[in-house]
Motif scaffolding. Structure first.
Motif, PDB file in Angstrom:
ATOM      1  N   MET A  75       0.848  -1.197   0.000  1.00  0.00           N
ATOM      2  CA  MET A  75       0.000   0.000   0.000  1.00  0.00           C
ATOM      3  C   MET A  75       0.873   1.232   0.000  1.00  0.00           C
ATOM      4  O   MET A  75       1.908   1.271   0.662  1.00  0.00           O
ATOM      5  N   GLU A  76       0.442   2.248  -0.751  1.00  0.00           N
ATOM      6  CA  GLU A  76       1.157   3.523  -0.752  1.00  0.00           C
ATOM      7  C   GLU A  76       0.154   4.659  -0.893  1.00  0.00           C
ATOM      8  O   GLU A  76      -0.878   4.510  -1.536  1.00  0.00           O
ATOM      9  N   LYS A  77       0.499   5.803  -0.302  1.00  0.00           N
ATOM     10  CA  LYS A  77      -0.301   7.008  -0.498  1.00  0.00           C
ATOM     11  C   LYS A  77       0.098   7.616  -1.837  1.00  0.00           C
ATOM     12  O   LYS A  77       1.270   7.890  -2.078  1.00  0.00           O
ATOM     13  N   ARG A  78      -0.857   7.751  -2.730  1.00  0.00           N
ATOM     14  CA  ARG A  78      -0.581   8.336  -4.047  1.00  0.00           C
ATOM     15  C   ARG A  78      -1.658   9.352  -4.388  1.00  0.00           C
ATOM     16  O   ARG A  78      -2.692   9.431  -3.721  1.00  0.00           O
ATOM     17  N   GLU A  79      -1.396  10.100  -5.441  1.00  0.00           N
ATOM     18  CA  GLU A  79      -2.394  11.072  -5.889  1.00  0.00           C
ATOM     19  C   GLU A  79      -3.692  10.339  -6.227  1.00  0.00           C
ATOM     20  O   GLU A  79      -3.701   9.349  -6.941  1.00  0.00           O
ATOM     21  N   GLY A  80      -4.765  10.822  -5.653  1.00  0.00           N
ATOM     22  CA  GLY A  80      -6.060  10.175  -5.911  1.00  0.00           C
ATOM     23  C   GLY A  80      -6.457   9.174  -4.858  1.00  0.00           C
ATOM     24  O   GLY A  80      -7.546   8.609  -4.918  1.00  0.00           O
ATOM     25  N   GLY A  81      -5.595   8.916  -3.865  1.00  0.00           N
ATOM     26  CA  GLY A  81      -5.993   8.005  -2.796  1.00  0.00           C
ATOM     27  C   GLY A  81      -4.904   7.054  -2.358  1.00  0.00           C
ATOM     28  O   GLY A  81      -3.726   7.416  -2.261  1.00  0.00           O
ATOM     29  N   VAL A  82      -5.277   5.805  -2.124  1.00  0.00           N
ATOM     30  CA  VAL A  82      -4.351   4.789  -1.636  1.00  0.00           C
ATOM     31  C   VAL A  82      -4.152   3.735  -2.732  1.00  0.00           C
ATOM     32  O   VAL A  82      -5.114   3.080  -3.160  1.00  0.00           O
ATOM     33  N   TRP A  83      -2.907   3.612  -3.169  1.00  0.00           N
ATOM     34  CA  TRP A  83      -2.572   2.610  -4.199  1.00  0.00           C
ATOM     35  C   TRP A  83      -2.369   1.263  -3.518  1.00  0.00           C
ATOM     36  O   TRP A  83      -1.703   1.156  -2.487  1.00  0.00           O
ATOM     37  N   VAL A  84      -2.988   0.240  -4.094  1.00  0.00           N
ATOM     38  CA  VAL A  84      -2.921  -1.097  -3.513  1.00  0.00           C
ATOM     39  C   VAL A  84      -2.477  -2.106  -4.569  1.00  0.00           C
ATOM     40  O   VAL A  84      -3.054  -2.170  -5.667  1.00  0.00           O
ATOM     41  N   LYS A  85      -1.452  -2.874  -4.226  1.00  0.00           N
ATOM     42  CA  LYS A  85      -1.048  -4.005  -5.052  1.00  0.00           C
ATOM     43  C   LYS A  85      -1.533  -5.268  -4.347  1.00  0.00           C
ATOM     44  O   LYS A  85      -1.268  -5.467  -3.164  1.00  0.00           O
ATOM     45  N   ALA A  86      -2.254  -6.108  -5.085  1.00  0.00           N
ATOM     46  CA  ALA A  86      -2.876  -7.287  -4.485  1.00  0.00           C
ATOM     47  C   ALA A  86      -2.148  -8.562  -4.876  1.00  0.00           C
ATOM     48  O   ALA A  86      -1.388  -8.596  -5.845  1.00  0.00           O
ATOM     49  N   THR A  87      -2.429  -9.626  -4.103  1.00  0.00           N
ATOM     50  CA  THR A  87      -1.794 -10.917  -4.377  1.00  0.00           C
ATOM     51  C   THR A  87      -2.288 -11.530  -5.695  1.00  0.00           C
ATOM     52  O   THR A  87      -1.663 -12.457  -6.211  1.00  0.00           O
ATOM     53  N   ASN A  88      -3.403 -11.022  -6.227  1.00  0.00           N
ATOM     54  CA  ASN A  88      -3.895 -11.537  -7.519  1.00  0.00           C
ATOM     55  C   ASN A  88      -3.300 -10.781  -8.713  1.00  0.00           C
ATOM     56  O   ASN A  88      -3.718 -10.968  -9.847  1.00  0.00           O
ATOM     57  N   GLY A  89      -2.314  -9.905  -8.419  1.00  0.00           N
ATOM     58  CA  GLY A  89      -1.603  -9.215  -9.491  1.00  0.00           C
ATOM     59  C   GLY A  89      -2.173  -7.856  -9.869  1.00  0.00           C
ATOM     60  O   GLY A  89      -1.565  -7.130 -10.656  1.00  0.00           O
ATOM     61  N   THR A  90      -3.323  -7.492  -9.353  1.00  0.00           N
ATOM     62  CA  THR A  90      -3.928  -6.216  -9.719  1.00  0.00           C
ATOM     63  C   THR A  90      -3.289  -5.063  -8.953  1.00  0.00           C
ATOM     64  O   THR A  90      -2.785  -5.242  -7.843  1.00  0.00           O
ATOM     65  N   GLU A  91      -3.320  -3.882  -9.558  1.00  0.00           N
ATOM     66  CA  GLU A  91      -2.876  -2.647  -8.915  1.00  0.00           C
ATOM     67  C   GLU A  91      -3.972  -1.612  -9.116  1.00  0.00           C
ATOM     68  O   GLU A  91      -4.334  -1.300 -10.242  1.00  0.00           O
ATOM     69  N   THR A  92      -4.513  -1.087  -8.018  1.00  0.00           N
ATOM     70  CA  THR A  92      -5.651  -0.162  -8.092  1.00  0.00           C
ATOM     71  C   THR A  92      -5.482   0.922  -7.043  1.00  0.00           C
ATOM     72  O   THR A  92      -4.917   0.690  -5.976  1.00  0.00           O
ATOM     73  N   THR A  93      -5.990   2.121  -7.368  1.00  0.00           N
ATOM     74  CA  THR A  93      -6.008   3.213  -6.397  1.00  0.00           C
ATOM     75  C   THR A  93      -7.445   3.426  -5.918  1.00  0.00           C
ATOM     76  O   THR A  93      -8.358   3.581  -6.732  1.00  0.00           O
ATOM     77  N   PHE A  94      -7.614   3.399  -4.591  1.00  0.00           N
ATOM     78  CA  PHE A  94      -8.933   3.578  -3.977  1.00  0.00           C
ATOM     79  C   PHE A  94      -8.945   4.864  -3.149  1.00  0.00           C
ATOM     80  O   PHE A  94      -7.915   5.282  -2.623  1.00  0.00           O
ATOM     81  N   ASP A  95     -10.127   5.457  -3.005  1.00  0.00           N
ATOM     82  CA  ASP A  95     -10.246   6.632  -2.130  1.00  0.00           C
ATOM     83  C   ASP A  95      -9.905   6.261  -0.692  1.00  0.00           C
ATOM     84  O   ASP A  95      -9.252   7.019   0.021  1.00  0.00           O
ATOM     85  N   HIS A  96     -10.386   5.092  -0.272  1.00  0.00           N
ATOM     86  CA  HIS A  96     -10.108   4.612   1.086  1.00  0.00           C
ATOM     87  C   HIS A  96      -9.881   3.110   1.062  1.00  0.00           C
ATOM     88  O   HIS A  96     -10.415   2.404   0.202  1.00  0.00           O
ATOM     89  N   VAL A  97      -9.104   2.638   2.039  1.00  0.00           N
ATOM     90  CA  VAL A  97      -8.967   1.209   2.297  1.00  0.00           C
ATOM     91  C   VAL A  97      -9.412   0.979   3.735  1.00  0.00           C
ATOM     92  O   VAL A  97      -8.911   1.628   4.662  1.00  0.00           O
TER      93      VAL A  97
END
Length: 452
Positions: free
Chosen positions: A235-257
């Motif tokens: 997890m990292e704080k990035r522009e637009g929210g919180v960037w999350v790299k998942a164990t299924n290979g996806t990378e997504t930025t969410f407003d909140h986790v």
């Protein structure tokens, strides 16, 4: 004889602590209660009550479509979070006031302070003053825990949801227990784009497999983006929210986790171990059947003991404590066959053994039906409900009842009475159905769907 400031000092102003203080005071005992935050505890301030009000709010979204299907000329509304939140907090303030008045009216001394244990009969307050008591009751509850991972503090917990200034456009909910699933449904219903990660093979571990499977399917059908066998890697704080790299290979930025990955008993820094109170692996207070710790003058009830984390159970434990200590009638709490409800959409109500647990104990017959309920089917929705009874082959007693349906919580309360009384399948069969209802299926299932 040693004189104490109080006969009972209660630490924690949640449902269990408040009930114990009030009922003990009614016996003529001199009682004090210390609470460091707000009176009402998890249930009233940051749990059951605000959550259920949010459940109600979230359910209106589908009602606009349903109303049109039933002939009403209505337009979709727009959910106003600040308006709802203002009213929500006003209601919580009102309830806290009720709790304070109940304590005050019972003659309990209310102390707005953190309290810790100095010795077996002494409580130390935040201003370093002390109070002595013949008996001390710890009812400090539990709290949500963030996982042990880098940048976990970028996430929020269920405690924080009620305080959000604005609803997020998107949220990732991590966890598969009832809190994670309830908030996934709530936030989706309020218009948030919800993604849910759970590392296990199916959500709601510990509940009946068939029932939790249907809840999972229905949540996904409604639009919750559920990923099983998946967890957060980074997890990292990035522009637009919180960037999350998942164990299924996806990378997504969410407003909140939001993490709903477990709760911890509130025992840190209370001096419990120092005075000889035994703590379990998760920090819970170890008690006997009468809620007594290894230190005879110290008792504990509710979530802090990590027995059954339900508000009505804490209240039962409080009543049993007063019977034992102040009425001289040793009373155990019966933790067997406790009905419970999960306020997902659809709801799940359960009491007794799951099919899997029952099969491990004895041969059983399974009576089960799943169908589209009339109200939702007429509106063109494909929702399904489940009614299930787990029955002992030998005694014919109903060992478990599992309902996935609108208002399952209301149904399971009544079914729980029958199961607790030891009703047999034939007792259910002898009961005339209330028609047309969803719940009538509980008494009209004639043949088992399988045995084992």
């Amino acid at each position: 004889m040693t004189d104490f400031d109080y006969d009972l000092f209660v630490i924690g102003g949640g449902s269990g602590g408040v009930r114990a203080a009030r009922v003990a005071a009614a016996t003529g005992a001199k009682v004090a209660l210390a609470e460091e935050y707000r009176m009402g505890g998890t249930c009233v301030i940051r749990g059951c009550v605000p959550k259920k009000l949010m459940v109600f709010a979230s359910e209106y979204r589908e009602m606009f479509d349903d109303a049109r299907a039933y002939g009403w000329d209505v337009q979709d509304g727009q959910f106003d979070w600040p308006r709802f939140r203002t009213k929500l907090h006003a209601e919580l303030d009102r309830l806290e006031g009720v709790y304070r008045r109940l304590l005050d009216g019972s003659g309990v001394d209310i102390i707005d302070s953190r309290a810790t244990l100095a010795d077996a009969h002494t409580v130390k307050l935040a201003d370093s003053s002390t109070k002595s008591a013949k008996h001390i009751l710890v009812a400090t509850g539990g709290r949500p825990q963030l996982p042990d991972m880098k940048n976990a503090d970028l996430g929020i917990t269920s405690n924080d949801i009620f305080k959000l200034e604005a609803l997020p456009k998107s949220i990732l909910i991590v966890g598969g227990g009832y809190i994670a699933c309830e908030f996934a449904c709530i936030l989706h219903g309020l218009g948030v784009e919800v993604t849910q990660f759970y590392r296990g093979a199916q959500i709601l571990r510990g509940f009946d497999d068939e029932a939790r499977g249907l809840v999972s399917e229905e949540m996904q059908q409604r639009g919750v983006n559920l990923h099983l066998g998946t967890n957060v890697l980074e997890m990292e704080k990035r522009e637009g929210g919180v960037w999350v790299k998942a164990t299924n290979g996806t990378e997504t930025t969410f407003d909140h986790v939001m993490f709903a990955t477990g709760r911890a008993p509130n025992t840190e820094g209370m001096g419990l171990a120092d005075i000889g109170v035994a703590l379990g692996r998760q920090g819970e207070i170890v008690v006997d059947d009468y809620s007594q710790t290894k230190v005879p003058s110290v008792f504990a009830i509710g979530d802090v003991t990590n027995r059954v984390q339900l508000t009505p159970v804490a209240i039962r434990e409080a009543m049993a404590f007063v019977e034992t200590v102040f009425h001289g009638k040793p009373t155990k709490v019966d933790h067997h066959l406790i009905p419970s409800a999960i306020f997902t959409q659809p709801e799940m109500g359960t009491v007794g053994l799951s099919e899997e647990a029952a099969r491990d104990i004895e041969p059983v017959d399974i009576y089960c039906t799943s169908f589209k309920p009339m109200q939702q089917a007429f509106a063109g929705r494909s929702d399904r409900v489940l009614m299930k009874l787990v029955v002992s082959k030998e005694t014919r007693r109903v060992l478990g009842c599992h309902i996935v349906s609108p208002h399952a919580g209301e149904m399971i309360q009544l079914a729980g009475i029958a199961v607790k009384m030891g009703a047999t399948k034939e007792d259910f069969d002898r009961t005339v159905a209330v028609h047309p209802t969803i719940s009538e299926e509980l008494v009209t299932m004639r043949d088992p769907v399988r045995s084992g």
